[in-house]
Design a protein around this motif. Structure first.
Motif, PDB file in Angstrom:
ATOM      1  N   ARG A 140      91.427 104.285 -92.798  1.00  0.00           N
ATOM      2  CA  ARG A 140      92.477 105.300 -92.881  1.00  0.00           C
ATOM      3  C   ARG A 140      93.241 105.403 -91.565  1.00  0.00           C
ATOM      4  N   LEU A 141      92.565 105.150 -90.474  1.00  0.00           N
ATOM      5  CA  LEU A 141      93.202 105.241 -89.165  1.00  0.00           C
ATOM      6  C   LEU A 141      94.155 104.079 -88.916  1.00  0.00           C
ATOM      7  N   LEU A 142      93.758 102.882 -89.333  1.00  0.00           N
ATOM      8  CA  LEU A 142      94.629 101.728 -89.114  1.00  0.00           C
ATOM      9  C   LEU A 142      95.910 101.833 -89.932  1.00  0.00           C
ATOM     10  N   ASN A 143      95.797 102.368 -91.140  1.00  0.00           N
ATOM     11  CA  ASN A 143      96.959 102.509 -92.032  1.00  0.00           C
ATOM     12  C   ASN A 143      96.889 103.872 -92.715  1.00  0.00           C
ATOM     13  N   PRO A 144      97.321 104.923 -92.034  1.00  0.00           N
ATOM     14  CA  PRO A 144      97.261 106.250 -92.670  1.00  0.00           C
ATOM     15  C   PRO A 144      98.143 106.367 -93.905  1.00  0.00           C
ATOM     16  N   GLU A 168      92.851 106.094-102.875  1.00  0.00           N
ATOM     17  CA  GLU A 168      92.022 104.902-103.006  1.00  0.00           C
ATOM     18  C   GLU A 168      92.143 104.003-101.768  1.00  0.00           C
ATOM     19  N   PRO A 169      91.027 103.443-101.289  1.00  0.00           N
ATOM     20  CA  PRO A 169      91.077 102.551-100.115  1.00  0.00           C
ATOM     21  C   PRO A 169      91.918 101.309-100.372  1.00  0.00           C
ATOM     22  N   GLY A 170      91.662 100.627-101.493  1.00  0.00           N
ATOM     23  CA  GLY A 170      92.458  99.471-101.876  1.00  0.00           C
ATOM     24  C   GLY A 170      92.684  98.476-100.749  1.00  0.00           C
ATOM     25  N   GLY A 171      93.936  98.084-100.584  1.00  0.00           N
ATOM     26  CA  GLY A 171      94.283  97.097 -99.572  1.00  0.00           C
ATOM     27  C   GLY A 171      94.055  97.567 -98.159  1.00  0.00           C
ATOM     28  N   ARG A 172      94.061  98.877 -97.951  1.00  0.00           N
ATOM     29  CA  ARG A 172      93.806  99.396 -96.595  1.00  0.00           C
ATOM     30  C   ARG A 172      92.382  99.083 -96.150  1.00  0.00           C
ATOM     31  N   PHE A 186      92.194  95.366 -95.376  1.00  0.00           N
ATOM     32  CA  PHE A 186      92.814  95.117 -94.074  1.00  0.00           C
ATOM     33  C   PHE A 186      91.856  95.488 -92.944  1.00  0.00           C
ATOM     34  N   ALA A 187      91.230  96.662 -93.042  1.00  0.00           N
ATOM     35  CA  ALA A 187      90.313  97.114 -91.993  1.00  0.00           C
ATOM     36  C   ALA A 187      89.093  96.213 -91.888  1.00  0.00           C
ATOM     37  N   GLU A 188      88.599  95.743 -93.012  1.00  0.00           N
ATOM     38  CA  GLU A 188      87.456  94.822 -92.977  1.00  0.00           C
ATOM     39  C   GLU A 188      87.820  93.535 -92.248  1.00  0.00           C
ATOM     40  N   ALA A 189      89.044  93.049 -92.460  1.00  0.00           N
ATOM     41  CA  ALA A 189      89.486  91.830 -91.774  1.00  0.00           C
ATOM     42  C   ALA A 189      89.588  92.082 -90.270  1.00  0.00           C
TER      43      ALA A 189
END
Length: 392
Positions: free
Chosen positions: A117-121, A131-135, A138-141
């Motif tokens: 959520r912090l990387l892409n609020p 929903e977390p979805g692509g965010r 992205f954070a896992e990567a």
């Protein structure tokens, strides 16, 4: 310092508008801060590959700003969300603040600032806000890239996509917080520039971002935020201006230890896109933190009994975290439930010390001495601990 070249900032803003499909203009003061960031990024990175990494970070932040502004225009009720009374973990870097934040954030009765959520609020296009979805992907990567490509940084401050992290990441979107020196370029001139900027706007902006994240997650529902960042130590009054019911938790660890540990983390974080010699890292650490701790002390004196803050020894806290967390909750007007305690104990069991690696660090590497550190922070009457000079 003024008169920065505007070419990089203008290009970055144009690219962010094209990527997001949102044609909004930023305030002049923000554009000036963005131009300053690019000026020091150009000056402080050794090659184009390094600059490109900082540019990609700035692009992500700019796109999120545009998406947030667009959602705010379409959903003005976001600003009705109540974020008045978080529990805020402060304290010098490397004093157990991350561990404490993540323990309390494991409690489902609290609101947690997950790394994704912090990387892409702002939600990605086409995805539901809750929903977390692509965010999350992205954070896992990002977390994997740090773990594999920079194990020293991962050991110093583990990046975990679905665990809590610093709300300082939200301040990155303002480009105006004095702590942005560690996100951008650890440069004394950049620090001098950032200290000329007013401090409240970044906290006003982040309070609205917290409302935005809370709205995405179905509203407050009785939950307080768990916030955390060492950079808040110099901003007690700014925090209280926008979170008047905040409760602060201040873990303390001796400055000889935390300065060496912080320098180690900063050295790891700047790789590979910056090249600062260890001595320069030592200097910038003191140039940043000594004035911030002066601001902390002065604000405490002005606030007096209006400030709700608990101090706790770093080692005592880690020795019996549940007891201390109960007291933090009580100060904030809460009670730790059995469900919350179980969740926290599970987090502790799943995250033993050294899980993500162990770093070695010393003051000598950064051309600092114990006497220099004692003198720098002596105004706080800090008593050196029995921890050794070489810390593991």
């Amino acid at each position: 310092m003024t008169g920065f070249d505007t070419a990089d900032g203008a290009r970055a803003l144009a690219e962010a508008r094209a990527t997001s499909g949102i044609d909004r203009r930023e305030p002049e003061e923000f554009v000036a801060a963005l131009d300053a960031f690019y000026h020091f990024a150009r000056r402080g990175t050794p090659d184009e590959a390094g600059f490109a990494q900082l540019d990609a970070m700035a692009q992500r932040l700019l796109v999120n700003r545009l998406r947030f502004a667009d959602d705010l225009a379409r959903h003005p009720e976001i600003l009705d969300e109540n974020v008045a009374d978080p529990i805020v973990v402060i304290g010098f870097p490397r004093s157990g603040t991350t561990v404490l934040q993540r323990m309390m954030s494991a409690d489902p009765a609290m609101q947690s600032l997950k790394f994704w959520r912090l990387l892409n609020p702002a939600p990605f296009p086409g995805e539901a806000p809750h929903e977390p979805g692509g965010r999350l992907v992205f954070a896992e990567a990002v977390a994997d890239a740090i773990r594999i490509g920079n194990p020293a940084l991962h050991a110093a401050h583990p990046a975990v996509a679905d665990d809590a992290d610093e709300d300082w990441n939200l301040h990155h979107l303002s480009f105006q917080h004095v702590g942005h020196i560690y996100t951008g370029v650890p440069d004394a001139d950049y620090l001098e520039y950032l200290r000329t900027l007013p401090r409240r706007p970044s906290y006003a902006y982040v309070a609205d971002l917290l409302r935005y994240l809370q709205w995405q997650d179905g509203g407050r529902r009785g939950r307080k935020w768990i916030l955390k960042s060492p950079v808040h130590v110099g901003h007690l009054e700014e925090m209280l201006a926008f979170h008047p019911g905040a409760t602060f938790v201040y873990p303390r660890r001796d400055f000889r230890t935390v300065v060496a540990s912080f320098c180690n983390a900063l050295e790891a974080a700047q790789q590979p896109y910056l090249t600062r010699q260890p001595a320069a890292i030592g200097r910038i650490a003191l140039e940043y933190w000594v004035p911030e701790m002066h601001r902390f002390q002065q604000a405490r004196a002005r606030l007096g009994n209006r400030l709700k803050m608990i101090e706790v020894d770093y080692r005592d806290m880690l020795a019996d975290p549940i007891r201390h967390i109960r007291s933090f909750y009580e100060q904030a007007g809460l009670a730790l439930s059995d469900t919350g305690e179980t969740a926290i104990r599970t987090w502790i069991a799943d995250n033993p010390a050294g899980k993500h690696g162990i770093n070695q660090y010393s003051l000598e590497r950064y051309e600092l001495t114990e006497a220099m550190v004692d003198d720098a922070f002596g105004f706080l009457d800090a008593n050196p601990s029995t921890e050794t000079q070489l810390h593991v």
